[in-house]
Design a protein around this motif. Structure first.
Motif, mmCIF file in Angstrom:
data_model
loop_
_atom_site.group_PDB
_atom_site.id
_atom_site.type_symbol
_atom_site.label_atom_id
_atom_site.label_comp_id
_atom_site.label_asym_id
_atom_site.label_seq_id
_atom_site.Cartn_x
_atom_site.Cartn_y
_atom_site.Cartn_z
ATOM 1 N N UNK A 156 0.825 -1.196 0.000
ATOM 2 C CA UNK A 156 0.000 0.000 0.000
ATOM 3 C C UNK A 156 0.871 1.263 0.000
ATOM 4 N N UNK A 157 1.953 1.254 0.775
ATOM 5 C CA UNK A 157 2.851 2.405 0.837
ATOM 6 C C UNK A 157 3.516 2.666 -0.505
ATOM 7 N N UNK A 158 3.959 1.608 -1.183
ATOM 8 C CA UNK A 158 4.624 1.791 -2.463
ATOM 9 C C UNK A 158 3.643 2.295 -3.538
ATOM 10 N N UNK A 159 2.408 1.784 -3.507
ATOM 11 C CA UNK A 159 1.397 2.251 -4.462
ATOM 12 C C UNK A 159 1.171 3.748 -4.305
ATOM 13 N N UNK A 195 3.827 14.381 6.204
ATOM 14 C CA UNK A 195 3.071 13.755 7.285
ATOM 15 C C UNK A 195 1.579 13.772 6.987
ATOM 16 N N UNK A 196 1.073 14.875 6.401
ATOM 17 C CA UNK A 196 -0.351 14.937 6.058
ATOM 18 C C UNK A 196 -0.699 13.914 4.981
ATOM 19 N N UNK A 197 0.217 13.716 4.050
ATOM 20 C CA UNK A 197 -0.010 12.701 3.020
ATOM 21 C C UNK A 197 -0.075 11.312 3.646
ATOM 22 N N UNK A 198 0.806 11.047 4.625
ATOM 23 C CA UNK A 198 0.795 9.754 5.301
ATOM 24 C C UNK A 198 -0.492 9.573 6.104
ATOM 25 N N UNK A 199 -0.984 10.655 6.713
ATOM 26 C CA UNK A 199 -2.246 10.585 7.443
ATOM 27 C C UNK A 199 -3.401 10.254 6.501
ATOM 28 N N UNK A 269 4.153 1.652 7.033
ATOM 29 C CA UNK A 269 3.760 2.752 6.148
ATOM 30 C C UNK A 269 4.850 3.804 6.020
ATOM 31 N N UNK A 270 5.388 4.369 7.113
ATOM 32 C CA UNK A 270 6.464 5.359 6.930
ATOM 33 C C UNK A 270 7.728 4.759 6.320
ATOM 34 N N UNK A 271 8.012 3.501 6.632
ATOM 35 C CA UNK A 271 9.208 2.860 6.075
ATOM 36 C C UNK A 271 9.067 2.689 4.563
ATOM 37 N N UNK A 272 7.897 2.228 4.109
ATOM 38 C CA UNK A 272 7.709 2.003 2.682
ATOM 39 C C UNK A 272 7.393 3.246 1.902
ATOM 40 N N UNK A 273 6.816 4.265 2.560
ATOM 41 C CA UNK A 273 6.385 5.471 1.850
ATOM 42 C C UNK A 273 7.515 6.474 1.689
ATOM 43 N N UNK A 274 8.193 6.818 2.777
ATOM 44 C CA UNK A 274 9.204 7.875 2.726
ATOM 45 C C UNK A 274 10.522 7.474 3.380
ATOM 46 N N UNK A 275 10.556 6.313 4.047
ATOM 47 C CA UNK A 275 11.755 5.947 4.789
ATOM 48 C C UNK A 275 11.986 6.813 6.006
ATOM 49 N N UNK A 276 10.942 7.543 6.429
ATOM 50 C CA UNK A 276 11.067 8.440 7.578
ATOM 51 C C UNK A 276 11.326 9.880 7.208
ATOM 52 N N UNK A 277 11.636 10.151 5.964
ATOM 53 C CA UNK A 277 11.932 11.511 5.530
ATOM 54 C C UNK A 277 10.678 12.216 5.051
ATOM 55 N N UNK A 278 10.874 13.404 4.505
ATOM 56 C CA UNK A 278 12.132 14.171 4.432
ATOM 57 C C UNK A 278 12.443 14.847 5.767
ATOM 58 N N UNK A 279 13.712 14.890 6.107
ATOM 59 C CA UNK A 279 14.188 15.532 7.341
ATOM 60 C C UNK A 279 13.477 14.975 8.569
ATOM 61 N N UNK A 280 13.270 13.652 8.597
ATOM 62 C CA UNK A 280 12.634 12.949 9.730
ATOM 63 C C UNK A 280 11.200 13.394 9.982
ATOM 64 N N UNK A 282 8.477 12.156 8.874
ATOM 65 C CA UNK A 282 7.554 11.028 9.016
ATOM 66 C C UNK A 282 8.206 9.878 9.784
ATOM 67 N N UNK A 283 9.211 10.169 10.578
ATOM 68 C CA UNK A 283 9.875 9.135 11.377
ATOM 69 C C UNK A 283 9.080 8.890 12.647
ATOM 70 N N UNK A 284 8.394 7.765 12.723
ATOM 71 C CA UNK A 284 7.649 7.397 13.919
ATOM 72 C C UNK A 284 8.598 6.775 14.945
ATOM 73 N N UNK A 285 8.079 6.531 16.140
ATOM 74 C CA UNK A 285 8.923 5.993 17.202
ATOM 75 C C UNK A 285 9.508 4.627 16.846
ATOM 76 N N UNK A 286 8.674 3.758 16.284
ATOM 77 C CA UNK A 286 9.165 2.414 15.955
ATOM 78 C C UNK A 286 10.186 2.480 14.827
ATOM 79 N N UNK A 287 9.947 3.337 13.844
ATOM 80 C CA UNK A 287 10.923 3.500 12.768
ATOM 81 C C UNK A 287 12.220 4.095 13.315
ATOM 82 N N UNK A 288 12.123 5.059 14.218
ATOM 83 C CA UNK A 288 13.320 5.622 14.858
ATOM 84 C C UNK A 288 14.072 4.544 15.626
#
Length: 330
Positions: A156-159, A195-199, A269-280, A282-288
Motif C-alpha cells: 500500500x505504501x509503495x502504491x 506527514x499529512x499525506x501519510x495521514x 507505512x512510513x518505512x515504505x512510503x518515505x523511509x522516515x523523511x524528508x528531514x525525519x 515522518x519518522x515514527x517511534x518504531x521506525x526511529x
C-alpha cells in the motif's frame, strides 16, 4: 501411642487411595474442572511467556547495558544512561516541542495516532451505520470496503508513493487537470506535507477496519430496543444517542485499542512510503527505534526506546479501558 500410630497409618492409607483414585481418573482422561483449566491454560501461558513476556523482560534488561545482542563492544552495565541519552538535555516541554531524535519521533507518532484514529472512528462509524441497513448489494458492499485494509501495508505504501510522486504521480495529474494545481507538487518531498499525506493514506486504508468492528457491534444490538423507542416517538438522532452509542461502548473500546496501538507503533507505512523523511518528518517511534538499533547498531538505546514505546502503549490502553469500559453494559 498405639492410637496415634493407627491414625497415622490410616491417614497414609487414605492418601494412597486418593492418589490411586486420581491416577485412575487420569488414565481414563477424567479431570475435574480445575485440573482441566490448568491443562488447557498451560500451553497458552507457556507460549505467552516464551513469545511475549520473555522478550519484553529481556529488552528491559538490555536497556540497562551497552553492547546489547551483538557483542561488538564488551557488554557493560550502565543503568539508566541509555534512557538519559535518548532523553537529551533541557526542559521537558522544550524537548518535546523542539527536540530531534527520540522527541521528534514521539511527536510524529502522537500526531499520526491522535489525528488519524478519531477520523477513522467517525468515518468507520458512518460506514458501519450505512452497511447495517438493508439494501440490495449489501454483502458485496461489506466485502468491497475491506479492500483497502486487505492490501499489505508495505505494498500500500509503495502504491501511494507512486501516486504522490511529484513528477509522474496520478494525484498531481488529476489536480492539474481539474485546475487545483498549476504545476506538480512534491507531496512526499516536503516536510510540511509529507506527514499529512501519510495521514491521508492511513485513514483511507484503515477506516474500513473500524467499520468492520463497529458493524459487528451494531448487529449485536437487539432490534426491539429501536422498536420500543420508535413507539415512544424517539427520533433517529435520539435513538442513536440513547441506544446505539451506550450499547456500542464495549465495541468502541475494542476498536480504539485495536487501532490506536498499531497506529502508535506504525512502521510499515512510513518505512515504505518515505523511509522516515524528508528531514525525519515522518519518522515514527518504531521506525526511529529500528534505525537506532539496526542502522546505528546502538542496541542499548534501541532497547531503552522500545521499553518506552511499550510503556506509552500500555498507558494508552489503560486510559481507554478506564474511560470506556462499563461492565454493566454487558
Amino acid at each position: 501411642m498405639v492410637d496415634t500410630a493407627e491414625a497415622s497409618s490410616e491417614s497414609r492409607a487414605r492418601e494412597r487411595a486418593r492418589r490411586q483414585s486420581r491416577l485412575q481418573r487420569y488414565r481414563n482422561l477424567q479431570f475435574s474442572e480445575e485440573e482441566l483449566a490448568v491443562i488447557l491454560l498451560t500451553p497458552v501461558v507457556s507460549f505467552l511467556l516464551a513469545v511475549s513476556f520473555y522478550p519484553i523482560f529481556d529488552t528491559v534488561v538490555g536497556s540497562l547495558y551497552t553492547g546489547y545482542v551483538l557483542e561488538i563492544n564488551p557488554r557493560e552495565f550502565v543503568g539508566l544512561e541509555n534512557y538519559r541519552s535518548i532523553y537529551g538535555s533541557g526542559p521537558l516541554l522544550d524537548q518535546f516541542l523542539n527536540g530531534d531524535g527520540f522527541w521528534n519521533a514521539l511527536r510524529v507518532s502522537l500526531i499520526y495516532t491522535f489525528v488519524s484514529v478519531p477520523i477513522e472512528l467517525v468515518l468507520g462509524l458512518g460506514l458501519a451505520l450505512l452497511l447495517n441497513r438493508e439494501f440490495r448489494g449489501k454483502y458485496f458492499a461489506q466485502a468491497a470496503i475491506l479492500f483497502p485494509w486487505a492490501i499489505p501495508t508495505v505494498i500500500n505504501a509503495r502504491i501511494w508513493a507512486w501516486m504522490f510522486n511529484g513528477q509522474y504521480g496520478v494525484i498531481n495529474d488529476l489536480l492539474i487537470r481539474v485546475g487545483i494545481l498549476q504545476q506538480p507538487f512534491p507531496f512526499l518531498a516536503r516536510p510540511d506535507t509529507a506527514l499529512y499525506s501519510m495521514l491521508f493514506i492511513t485513514i483511507w486504508k484503515t477506516s474500513s477496519f473500524m467499520a468492520l468492528i463497529l458493524l459487528a457491534g451494531l448487529q449485536s444490538i437487539p432490534d426491539h430496543l429501536y422498536e420500543a423507542a420508535r413507539m415512544d416517538g424517539a427520533s433517529r438522532v435520539r435513538q442513536f444517542w440513547d441506544i446505539t452509542l451506550p450499547l456500542l461502548k464495549p465495541t468502541l473500546l475494542v476498536a480504539l485499542i485495536f487501532r490506536t496501538l498499531p497506529a502508535f507503533q506504525a512502521f510499515g507505512l512510513p518505512f515504505g512510503l518515505t523511509g522516515g523523511g524528508p528531514a525525519s518528518a515522518t519518522t515514527t517511534l518504531v521506525l526511529f527505534d529500528h534505525q537506532l538499533t539496526f542502522n546505528r547498531l546502538n542496541f542499548g538505546e534501541g532497547a531503552a526506546t522500545a521499553t518506552v514505546i511499550t510503556l506509552i502503549a500500555l498507558a494508552i490502553a489503560m486510559v481507554y479501558v478506564g474511560t470506556l469500559y462499563e461492565p454493566e453494559v454487558r
